[in-house]
Scaffold this active site. Sequence first.
Site, short mmCIF file in Angstrom:
data_model
loop_
_atom_site.label_atom_id
_atom_site.label_comp_id
_atom_site.label_asym_id
_atom_site.label_seq_id
_atom_site.Cartn_x
_atom_site.Cartn_y
_atom_site.Cartn_z
N GLN A 15 0.85 -1.19 0.00
CA GLN A 15 0.00 0.00 0.00
C GLN A 15 0.89 1.25 0.00
O GLN A 15 1.69 1.45 0.91
CB GLN A 15 -0.93 0.04 1.21
N TYR B 57 -5.83 11.13 3.83
CA TYR B 57 -4.45 11.33 3.44
C TYR B 57 -4.38 12.02 2.07
O TYR B 57 -5.40 12.39 1.50
CB TYR B 57 -3.70 10.00 3.50
N ARG C 23 -8.51 -5.90 12.17
CA ARG C 23 -8.06 -6.23 13.52
C ARG C 23 -8.12 -7.72 13.86
O ARG C 23 -7.24 -8.22 14.57
CB ARG C 23 -8.85 -5.41 14.53
#
Length: 347
Positions: free
Chosen positions: A100, A179, A317
């Site tokens: 990524q 971002y 998670r």
Amino acid sequence: MTDNLFQPYALNDSLSLNNRILMAPLTRCMADDELVPTQAMAEYYARRAEAGLIISEATIIRPDAQGYPNTPGLFTQAQIAGWRLVTDAVHQNGGKIFAQLWHTGRVAHPHFFGGGDVLAPSAVGVEGSVPRMRELTYVTPKAVTHEDMAQLVQDYAQAAANAIDAGFDGVEIHGANGYLVDEFLHHDSNRREDEYGGSPEKMARFPLEVVDAVIARIGGDRTGLRISPAAYFNMATDSRDRAVFDYLLPQLEQRQLAFLHIGIFDDSMEFAYLDGRVSDYVRANYGNTLVGVGSYTAQSANDAIGADRFDLIAIGRPFIANPDYVAKVRSGADLVEYADSMLTSLV
């Protein structure tokens, strides 16, 4: 029953996945002080290689992209070599892995790159301080010039080439979650009045330039993108943003990406200006391979894939808490519950 999760899936003619479970990108801040991936990171990813595809933790494309401590990079030979340890370990265990690619934009901090400008579409800062380093408060960014943007596009393409050199099977451009790339797509963070702001076509220009440059360098079959029409992290909601994504999604569909990955924290949430859930909005406007995410269990993800709401599911998670997540879901074994304390180690 979770049979849908264990059907193979062809991303394209050159890359097939053994199952439809992706390991989502998970920021761990575990690289060394030179932002080089470590042997512990190689072992961490190798233990999760049973995923149909691993998407690496967000990896910065150049020094001024950094906004968190010890996040890995892909712009030096040492970093490329460190990532080669990771990709070799994953491949030896039968897995596939994309890098990524990340620039944090206006949440970067000069502390990490020795001073200089923080870059963003507009000179509009965010409130607060840097996670894990609360003594650092955010600074007002510099609005990027055309020359800055041209260099950024080149640097994304070079980072993609570096990823392939490091042994990755492809890359995912991080265009989500507040971002740099995502900042161009939202009115709160993009207040430009030139050809990169003001209208959907102009606001999508820089993100599409990045996508096109990466495709030109490594091929569309090895290029994915993460977007977040409604994951307002470090930015204010604006209903005008829908028009930007109404324009962007058909443009992306034409480019035949390996996949489009939704970036949202909870896909059960509904947004009036998107007429419901984010994944349903994207699916209605984008016809190619779609990766869902957002607090799904194995069963709810299986059901969503069965209902054709998306094609693949990214799990976050639970993969931190369960390196053997895929095997446990396949066998119906109980999962270990995630706890925040797990973020401080690589297991």
